[in-house]
Structures are given as structure tokens and as C-alpha cells.
Design a protein around this motif. Structure first.
Motif: not given
Length: 249
Positions: A122-131
């Protein structure tokens, strides 16, 4: 309109947003861009002043009603190796940390993804993609490197690297007086190893081997259980209104 040099830092203030560490609080940050030929020097100065780096941004809390976030750095020459720390080093004696430069890989991202999904879904980086991950590593104008941790292999004595799957990764900036741990992640399934602690202990030793007096750990947040682990690494200094002071309690 006044023209500003690319190498002259301009500072900005974010709008209030919910604090990720303290329930009911709102955070604001002051930030600037780390670009141009002076980026490494500026990152150095700002880290000494309590800023943290994220890609080409240096930021620090500027909250209106809270001062819970405190910058922390460890004195590596006098570091206290507690019984728990020595036990951690013994448990992870089969791991080798190798400097691989600022080179992101799909294997690193897979471990990064597993770590986020397990520990910070649920953190701010949870949606980070490989790019996004590649950008986090490569989009930098400062001296930054990755350390990969793997088990010792048949060629470790020759090439200084481990073999097999990744156990942990650390993104680290080199400063004039220390190393700054920007971000680290590890295999969440290996709870018994204490890999987060191992990464910090290993970089205490790396800073000392480089003749650097400090390891910067970012912010300790009073009242946040997530950040309380940082107080275990002693002796440490906290940044206060009068400068860096030794924590005595």
C-alpha cells in the motif's frame, strides 16, 4: 523574468498530503532538482543538511505541525557490534555483496516486486513498473551504485561475486564523507536471515574500508514502528537545529 542557471538550485514546496508514517498527520516536502555538472556536489551538501535523494530530486520534510522526521547517520569507526549483529553476520556469512554499478536488471526488478508486494503493498512505490525501477537506478546525475547479494559460488575467490539467485539489493550513493543508503530490498521469504539488517551492517564495513566516517540511513521517525529499527545502529548522530549531535539515550 529572471533567468536562473541550470546549476543554481531552485527549491519548491509540495502541497500537504497524508503522512505515510504517522496517522492523522500531513506531510509537506521542500525539494530541488539534482541536475548538471554540480549535481554530485549539491547532493553531498544537501545530504549533510538532512535531504534525501530520489532519482534527480533531493527532498526533506517541511511539515507545518510536526518535526518527527530526523536525519540519522552512523559513526562507522566506532560502530558497536552487538551480539545480535554478530549473529546476523554469522547467519549471512555465505552471502557475497558485489558492486554492479548503476545497472538495473529484470532479475532485480522481480525481487523488488516481490519485496513491495509482501512488505509495502500500500506504499507509494507499489505501482512501479520495470521502467520505473530502471529510471530509479539510472536517472541520476550523482555517484550511485547497486550492491547485489548472492551466495558464495565456485568463482567468488576470483571475481568477488556470488552465484545463484539474488537475495538482496542496495542502491547506494557515494558522498565525500560517507555512503548513503538510498533504497534496499530483499527476498521477503527469507525472514530468518535478517537481510535488511545485513545490508546495513555490510555497508558499515564498506564505508569503513573506504575510509569514510559515516553511513547515512535517511530518516528516523519518532512514533513510527516502521522506522524504529534504525535506532539499533550505534553510535549514531541525529541532525538537530544546532547540527549533527550524538544520540546518547
Amino acid at each position: 523574468m529572471t533567468a536562473h542557471s541550470r546549476d543554481t538550485p531552485q527549491f519548491y514546496l509540495t502541497a500537504p498530503s497524508p503522512c505515510p508514517y504517522l496517522k492523522g498527520q500531513f506531510e509537506r516536502k521542500v525539494f530541488t532538482h539534482l541536475v548538471g555538472e554540480n549535481a554530485a556536489h549539491l547532493n553531498d551538501l544537501l545530504t549533510h543538511g538532512g535531504f534525501r535523494r530520489s532519482q534527480t530530486i533531493a527532498y526533506r520534510p517541511a511539515c507545518e505541525s510536526c518535526r518527527a522526521c530526523v536525519s540519522v547517520r552512523v559513526r562507522v569507526d566506532d560502530f558497536v557490534w552487538t551480539k545480535a549483529f554478530r549473529r546476523n553476520r554469522a547467519i549471512n556469512a555465505d552471502l557475497v555483496g558485489a558492486d554492479v554499478g548503476a545497472n538495473p536488471t529484470s532479475e532485480q526488478y522481480s525481487l523488488f516486486r516481490a519485496y513491495l508486494d509482501h512488505r509495502h503493498s500500500d506504499g507509494g512505490m507499489a505501482d512501479m513498473t520495470v521502467l520505473d525501477y530502471a529510471s530509479m537506478v539510472e536517472d541520476s546525475h550523482v555517484r550511485t551504485r547497486l550492491t547485489e547479494y548472492r551466495r558464495r559460488g565456485p568463482d567468488t575467490a576470483i571475481n568477488g561475486r556470488g552465484a545463484g539467485p539474488l537475495h538482496a539489493v542496495a542502491l547506494v550513493d557515494r558522498l565525500s564523507d560517507g555512503l548513503s543508503l538510498v533504497y534496499s530490498f530483499y527476498d521477503p521469504e527469507q525472514r530468518d536471515r535478517g537481510l535488511g539488517t545485513h545490508v546495513i551492517l555490510d555497508h558499515v564495513q564498506r564505508a569503513k574500508a573506504l575510509g569514510l566516517p559515516y553511513l547515512y540511513l535517511g530518516y528516523w521517525v519518532s512514533g513510527s514502528n516502521k522506522m524504529d529499527y534504525k535506532r539499533r545502529f550505534r553510535p549514531q548522530e541525529h541532525l538537530s537545529p544546532i547540527g549533527w549531535t550524538l544520540l546518547n539515550d
